[in-house]
Design an enzyme around this catalytic site. Sequence first.
Site, mmCIF file in Angstrom:
data_model
loop_
_atom_site.group_PDB
_atom_site.id
_atom_site.type_symbol
_atom_site.label_atom_id
_atom_site.label_comp_id
_atom_site.label_asym_id
_atom_site.label_seq_id
_atom_site.Cartn_x
_atom_site.Cartn_y
_atom_site.Cartn_z
ATOM 1 N N ASP A 52 0.830 -1.205 0.000
ATOM 2 C CA ASP A 52 0.000 0.000 0.000
ATOM 3 C C ASP A 52 0.867 1.258 0.000
ATOM 4 O O ASP A 52 0.358 2.369 -0.086
ATOM 5 C CB ASP A 52 -0.990 -0.011 1.160
ATOM 6 N N ASP A 91 -0.948 -6.173 -0.198
ATOM 7 C CA ASP A 91 -1.458 -5.524 1.010
ATOM 8 C C ASP A 91 -2.963 -5.316 0.929
ATOM 9 O O ASP A 91 -3.477 -4.839 -0.089
ATOM 10 C CB ASP A 91 -0.808 -4.143 1.186
ATOM 11 N N GLU A 123 -1.938 -5.644 8.580
ATOM 12 C CA GLU A 123 -1.225 -5.024 9.686
ATOM 13 C C GLU A 123 -1.995 -5.233 10.986
ATOM 14 O O GLU A 123 -3.197 -4.989 11.040
ATOM 15 C CB GLU A 123 -1.049 -3.522 9.450
ATOM 16 N N GLU A 190 8.494 -4.259 11.201
ATOM 17 C CA GLU A 190 8.955 -2.964 10.696
ATOM 18 C C GLU A 190 9.425 -2.048 11.821
ATOM 19 O O GLU A 190 8.699 -1.813 12.788
ATOM 20 C CB GLU A 190 7.843 -2.274 9.896
#
Length: 272
Positions: A52, A91, A123, A190
């Site tokens: 994304d 994503d 996520e 991340e």
Amino acid sequence: MSVAKKDYKRITTKSLIEMKANGEKISMLTAYDYTMAKIVDSSGVDVILVGDSASNVMAGHETTLPITLDQMIYHASSVVRAAERALVVVDLPFGSYQSDPREALRSSIRIMKESGGHAVKLEGGKEIKESIKKILNAGIPVMGHLGLTPQSIYKFGTYTVRAKEEAEAEKLIEDAKMLEKVGCFALVLEKIPSSLAKKVAETISIPVIGIGAGSGVDGQVLVLHDMIGMTHEFSPRFLRRYMNLYEDMTKAIGQYVDDVKSVDFPNANEQY
């Protein structure tokens, strides 16, 4: 120490788990269009992420939030047509999975059917557990994503390193274990401390791909446009630029403009 690589004709989720078991590091890059994906795939990258981050590098938005499911499907279908070896992970964009597991499943089915992608990425941890389970129960592979989660940027208020405090680090480890237990085939970490990322990679059996998470994980991912230097404003510590394409392209285009203005292009050999 380098590890002998197995020659995979096509990378699958099973291939990545084998690579972790064999100690072979996993390479992952983003791509958003056919031409770039063709280059990335032919260069031997194991996983192409249709991120994304297209919202930033392709559309110029400040965050990843504005990109839509339809736009992600467009980008993903372009990449899938180019990929002959790499696993293509797509994503799920903001708003397409967080609030309703049924919506998460519908979004994932659309991506798989309309783009031909091989897996989806979400996520979050326990707060999206039911959405992940719903997707997995339909037979769709899921890659998790913990640490800095850009879709939650307005919640965090900053892009600084996550999980430096003990409580957040413990939650991240528990979320990673949960993602493995429910059936995710891999996990992206991340922008977290390298020692924590290494601990997670050693704790769970599924591959852990890092971005700004040190070398103790099972593989690395970067945004392609950052790695080849097409973007030049963004310079985090974890980014290694392998080219300065921004400078090279600016110079080449400037030369083209000069040649057109001076009628040097096209010359006699460049006409019919």
